[in-house]
Scaffold this motif. Structure first.
Motif, PDB file in Angstrom:
ATOM      1  N   GLY A  42       0.791  -1.231   0.000  1.00 18.74           N
ATOM      2  CA  GLY A  42       0.000   0.000   0.000  1.00 18.74           C
ATOM      3  C   GLY A  42       0.816   1.270   0.000  1.00 18.74           C
ATOM      4  N   LEU A  43       2.047   1.193   0.470  1.00 19.33           N
ATOM      5  CA  LEU A  43       2.899   2.377   0.514  1.00 19.33           C
ATOM      6  C   LEU A  43       4.109   2.182  -0.386  1.00 19.33           C
ATOM      7  N   ILE A  76      -3.760   4.751   1.861  1.00 23.21           N
ATOM      8  CA  ILE A  76      -3.704   5.059   3.291  1.00 23.21           C
ATOM      9  C   ILE A  76      -5.103   4.914   3.867  1.00 23.21           C
ATOM     10  N   ASN A  77      -5.241   4.090   4.922  1.00 19.20           N
ATOM     11  CA  ASN A  77      -6.546   3.808   5.532  1.00 19.20           C
ATOM     12  C   ASN A  77      -7.565   3.340   4.495  1.00 19.20           C
TER      13      ASN A  77
END
Length: 179
Positions: A42-43, A76-77
């Motif tokens: 995700g990052l 993010i989230n």
């Protein structure tokens, strides 16, 4: 010989007879979060979403994942970052035997483009969509479908042809292509 053929035919008919009464079983689909996190973290600004995934064993301890339309940017989230980029066509991810990822695309991180770009006709956008491929003697043989935009909306496109590419497995550089 006739007896063998008759027996084979009778056996085949008997074996097929029961197939019409088989029940359809609903497949169970489970989300593999560990694999997804490994392949699309995700990052880090890499590929965080894509469709049309096809994987190919590169025969050297690495695997290639070819993606259709892809998203580049952080998640993010469970939400894509505002600066997420969308790439039409194809991008690739290589995962090595240690789990390290390498993302293949053209352009820049700020403006990513398809890894294998199609020549533009000047009339409408043209792109390659992953077909399939295989490796033989250090050459990655790829079949890519070529499309172009013909109308509005998500499905306003048309198939043009299938092109054949040969890439060096080590460098992933195109060695030859036939349209």
């Amino acid at each position: 010989m006739k007896k063998i053929m008759i027996f084979s035919l009778l056996f085949s008919l008997a074996a097929c007879r029961g197939n019409s009464e088989q029940k359809v079983v609903d497949p169970v689909v489970e989300f593999d979060s560990a694999f997804c996190e490994r392949l699309m973290p995700g990052l880090g600004g890499g590929i965080t979403g894509g469709d049309g995934s096809i994987s190919i064993d590169l025969k050297d301890g690495r695997s290639l994942f070819m993606w259709g339309d892809s998203f580049f940017g952080d998640v993010i989230n469970d939400k894509r970052a505002k600066d997420t980029k969308f790439v039409i066509g194809n991008t690739f991810t290589i995962i090595d035997k240690n789990g390290q990822l390498k993302t293949l695309y053209s352009g820049t991180k700020e403006n990513p483009l398809a890894f294998i770009e199609a020549d533009q006709d000047g009339k409408s956008p043209v792109w390659y969509w992953p077909g399939h491929g295989f490796v033989k003697n250090g050459i990655l043989h790829l079949f890519m479908s070529k499309f172009h935009k013909v109308g509005e909306g998500a499905f306003g496109f048309e198939y043009l042809c299938c092109d054949y590419f040969r890439l060096d497995v080590e460098t992933m550089k195109i060695r030859h292509y036939i349209d």
